[in-house]
Write a protein that holds these residues in place. Structure first.
Motif, PDB file in Angstrom:
ATOM      1  N   GLN A  68       0.622   5.675   0.920  1.00  0.00           N
ATOM      2  CA  GLN A  68       0.143   7.000   1.567  1.00  0.00           C
ATOM      3  C   GLN A  68       0.431   8.253   0.994  1.00  0.00           C
ATOM      4  O   GLN A  68       1.815   8.389   1.629  1.00  0.00           O
ATOM      5  N   LYS A  75      -3.467  12.410   1.231  1.00  0.00           N
ATOM      6  CA  LYS A  75      -4.308  11.532   0.551  1.00  0.00           C
ATOM      7  C   LYS A  75      -4.608  10.031   1.372  1.00  0.00           C
ATOM      8  O   LYS A  75      -3.973   9.681   2.375  1.00  0.00           O
ATOM      9  N   GLN A  76      -5.641   9.340   0.839  1.00  0.00           N
ATOM     10  CA  GLN A  76      -5.825   8.161   1.733  1.00  0.00           C
ATOM     11  C   GLN A  76      -4.979   7.051   1.427  1.00  0.00           C
ATOM     12  O   GLN A  76      -4.280   7.100   0.166  1.00  0.00           O
ATOM     13  N   LEU A  77      -4.999   5.986   2.083  1.00  0.00           N
ATOM     14  CA  LEU A  77      -4.081   4.773   1.874  1.00  0.00           C
ATOM     15  C   LEU A  77      -4.555   4.129   0.486  1.00  0.00           C
ATOM     16  O   LEU A  77      -5.873   3.908   0.391  1.00  0.00           O
ATOM     17  N   GLU A  78      -3.658   4.022  -0.469  1.00  0.00           N
ATOM     18  CA  GLU A  78      -4.058   3.157  -1.572  1.00  0.00           C
ATOM     19  C   GLU A  78      -3.355   2.036  -1.789  1.00  0.00           C
ATOM     20  O   GLU A  78      -2.271   1.564  -1.278  1.00  0.00           O
ATOM     21  N   TYR A  83       1.007  -1.333   0.058  1.00  0.00           N
ATOM     22  CA  TYR A  83       0.213  -0.160  -0.071  1.00  0.00           C
ATOM     23  C   TYR A  83       1.117   1.327   0.022  1.00  0.00           C
ATOM     24  O   TYR A  83       2.223   1.168   0.436  1.00  0.00           O
TER      25      TYR A  83
END
Length: 118
Positions: A39, A43-46, A37
């Motif tokens: 981040q 921003k949001q965790l991707e 993942y």
């Protein structure tokens, strides 16, 4: 309890490459889905990439064709090869181990910074 340690992040110029490593200890590494993942600030965790115990892989659309994920079960290691890096790839990258289907075990590493900048 599985411990995950990420390494080999750093600073790279646009168009460059990095290879991240996630090394596991303390558990049966081979039973887990391993994911990367990221981040970015604000921003949001991707979810970036996942590899299953059998070696099946999934890549996010944003990195498909540039990143590859692989695992070496003998060394308890998952690598994320990142090519043609772009400034938008700048983020803290985290390694995750998750029990398939149930998610009953969910372990995270501490993260490693990747910065893409000229």
């Amino acid at each position: 309890q599985v411990q995950l340690v990420e390494s080999w992040g750093g600073l790279v110029q646009p168009g460059g490459a990095l290879r991240l490593a996630c090394v596991a200890s303390g558990g049966v590494f081979t039973i887990y889905d391993i994911s990367w993942y990221r981040q970015a600030p604000g921003k949001q965790l991707e979810l970036v990439a996942t590899i299953t115990p059998s070696g099946s892989t999934m890549l996010a659309d944003s990195v498909s064709g540039r990143f590859t994920i692989s695992r070496d079960n003998a060394r308890n290691t998952v690598t994320l090869q990142m090519n043609r890096l772009q400034p938008d790839d700048t983020a803290v990258y985290y390694c995750n181990a998750l029990t398939p289907l149930t998610g009953i075990d969910d372990f995270w590493g501490q993260g490693t910074q990747v910065t893409v900048s000229s």
